[in-house]
Write an enzyme that holds these catalytic residues in place. Sequence first.
Site, PDB file in Angstrom:
ATOM      1  N   HIS A  60      -4.545   4.480  -0.653  1.00  0.00           N
ATOM      2  CA  HIS A  60      -3.340   4.362  -1.471  1.00  0.00           C
ATOM      3  C   HIS A  60      -3.324   5.443  -2.549  1.00  0.00           C
ATOM      4  O   HIS A  60      -4.366   5.998  -2.902  1.00  0.00           O
ATOM      5  CB  HIS A  60      -3.321   3.021  -2.227  1.00  0.00           C
ATOM      6  CG  HIS A  60      -3.575   1.808  -1.413  1.00  0.00           C
ATOM      7  ND1 HIS A  60      -2.574   0.922  -1.070  1.00  0.00           N
ATOM      8  CD2 HIS A  60      -4.723   1.286  -0.903  1.00  0.00           C
ATOM      9  CE1 HIS A  60      -3.095  -0.083  -0.381  1.00  0.00           C
ATOM     10  NE2 HIS A  60      -4.399   0.120  -0.262  1.00  0.00           N
ATOM     11  N   TYR A  61      -2.141   5.693  -3.127  1.00  0.00           N
ATOM     12  CA  TYR A  61      -2.075   6.342  -4.436  1.00  0.00           C
ATOM     13  C   TYR A  61      -1.552   5.326  -5.445  1.00  0.00           C
ATOM     14  O   TYR A  61      -0.866   4.365  -5.090  1.00  0.00           O
ATOM     15  CB  TYR A  61      -1.238   7.618  -4.440  1.00  0.00           C
ATOM     16  CG  TYR A  61       0.226   7.506  -4.032  1.00  0.00           C
ATOM     17  CD1 TYR A  61       1.108   6.598  -4.624  1.00  0.00           C
ATOM     18  CD2 TYR A  61       0.757   8.369  -3.075  1.00  0.00           C
ATOM     19  CE1 TYR A  61       2.434   6.525  -4.269  1.00  0.00           C
ATOM     20  CE2 TYR A  61       2.089   8.307  -2.716  1.00  0.00           C
ATOM     21  CZ  TYR A  61       2.917   7.385  -3.318  1.00  0.00           C
ATOM     22  OH  TYR A  61       4.249   7.323  -2.956  1.00  0.00           O
ATOM     23  N   THR A  62      -1.869   5.537  -6.715  1.00  0.00           N
ATOM     24  CA  THR A  62      -1.545   4.542  -7.734  1.00  0.00           C
ATOM     25  C   THR A  62      -0.182   4.738  -8.383  1.00  0.00           C
ATOM     26  O   THR A  62       0.355   3.806  -8.977  1.00  0.00           O
ATOM     27  CB  THR A  62      -2.595   4.555  -8.861  1.00  0.00           C
ATOM     28  OG1 THR A  62      -2.543   5.831  -9.525  1.00  0.00           O
ATOM     29  CG2 THR A  62      -3.990   4.304  -8.313  1.00  0.00           C
ATOM     30  N   GLU A  70      -7.896   3.041  -3.863  1.00  0.00           N
ATOM     31  CA  GLU A  70      -6.785   3.634  -4.600  1.00  0.00           C
ATOM     32  C   GLU A  70      -7.213   4.970  -5.203  1.00  0.00           C
ATOM     33  O   GLU A  70      -8.312   5.082  -5.751  1.00  0.00           O
ATOM     34  CB  GLU A  70      -6.332   2.705  -5.727  1.00  0.00           C
ATOM     35  CG  GLU A  70      -5.699   1.401  -5.266  1.00  0.00           C
ATOM     36  CD  GLU A  70      -4.193   1.507  -5.113  1.00  0.00           C
ATOM     37  OE1 GLU A  70      -3.653   2.622  -5.296  1.00  0.00           O
ATOM     38  OE2 GLU A  70      -3.569   0.472  -4.816  1.00  0.00           O
ATOM     39  N   HIS A 108      -1.584   3.313   3.540  1.00  0.00           N
ATOM     40  CA  HIS A 108      -0.773   2.134   3.248  1.00  0.00           C
ATOM     41  C   HIS A 108       0.565   2.236   3.990  1.00  0.00           C
ATOM     42  O   HIS A 108       1.102   1.243   4.484  1.00  0.00           O
ATOM     43  CB  HIS A 108      -0.551   2.032   1.737  1.00  0.00           C
ATOM     44  CG  HIS A 108      -0.136   0.672   1.277  1.00  0.00           C
ATOM     45  ND1 HIS A 108       0.236   0.409  -0.010  1.00  0.00           N
ATOM     46  CD2 HIS A 108      -0.038  -0.510   1.930  1.00  0.00           C
ATOM     47  CE1 HIS A 108       0.546  -0.866  -0.139  1.00  0.00           C
ATOM     48  NE2 HIS A 108       0.388  -1.447   1.027  1.00  0.00           N
ATOM     49  N   ASP A 158       2.633   5.620   0.370  1.00  0.00           N
ATOM     50  CA  ASP A 158       1.341   6.153  -0.068  1.00  0.00           C
ATOM     51  C   ASP A 158       0.315   6.183   1.071  1.00  0.00           C
ATOM     52  O   ASP A 158       0.372   5.342   1.959  1.00  0.00           O
ATOM     53  CB  ASP A 158       0.802   5.354  -1.261  1.00  0.00           C
ATOM     54  CG  ASP A 158       0.715   3.849  -1.021  1.00  0.00           C
ATOM     55  OD1 ASP A 158       1.677   3.289  -0.468  1.00  0.00           O
ATOM     56  OD2 ASP A 158      -0.301   3.237  -1.402  1.00  0.00           O
TER      57      ASP A 158
END
Length: 261
Positions: free
Chosen positions: A39-41, A102, A148, A158
């Site tokens: 994921h990215y946040t 993440e 994701h 993401d």
Amino acid sequence: MLFWVTTLAWLAGCAGGPPIDRSHHAAGQDSRVRFIVLHYTSENNENSLRILTRDRVSAHYLITDEPVRIYSLVDENRRAWHAGQSQWFGYRDLNATSIGIELVNPGPLDGTRTRWAPYSKAQIGALSALLRDVQSRHHVNAWNIVAHSDIAPLRKTDPGPAFPWRELARQGLGRWYDENAVTQRIPQVTAVELGSPAYIQSLLARIGYPIAQSGVWDAQTRQVISAFQMHYRPANYTGQTDSETVAIAQDLARHFPASTP
């Protein structure tokens, strides 16, 4: 009075119980972990750490940037709340069977999602080391290291098209296609294959993607195609089919059939 004393004594004995002997281990077992989800946040370091520790969302690991640091936030034996409604190769509820990682990254830099923030070399280096460790301990197949957006393509984008999937796959940390074979396959893609939504939907489902077999060019099909392109053809992720997209999917289906999740 005697009744209550006897009852309390019995309950105390049950609560304590005999000591647990942990000297034997069953041969018939394996890890609960089948998948690793990236994921990215969409937040900076400070906000990412706050959200992932105080809100009703979490991940097993957080990798910050500038400076790069790896935080372990949820024990690998416990479920982190990172995947949400999700599916991969027919498996649902991936929170129960995955490790969530993440990465601090803002994601899209404009409202049209045409410009995306890059990932730093140091951050990807830290991720590579972590992935290698997690993958080796849990024996996660390369094709089960996913975005994701792969497992929830109708909701998520993401880690986005700036994420270096090709670079990681060359280290065995994810799957990729045979580029030479795809180059040769592109001119062989037929008009029937290119124009058939049923064929494209079945092809994407075969390589893991959750996609309804509607047989029409509907919105969900476009979104799943776009998610696929973000992962494997990030230079162009419009959600429109073309010969290159079909050729890549065909090659992946040949090497990674859905019968081996």
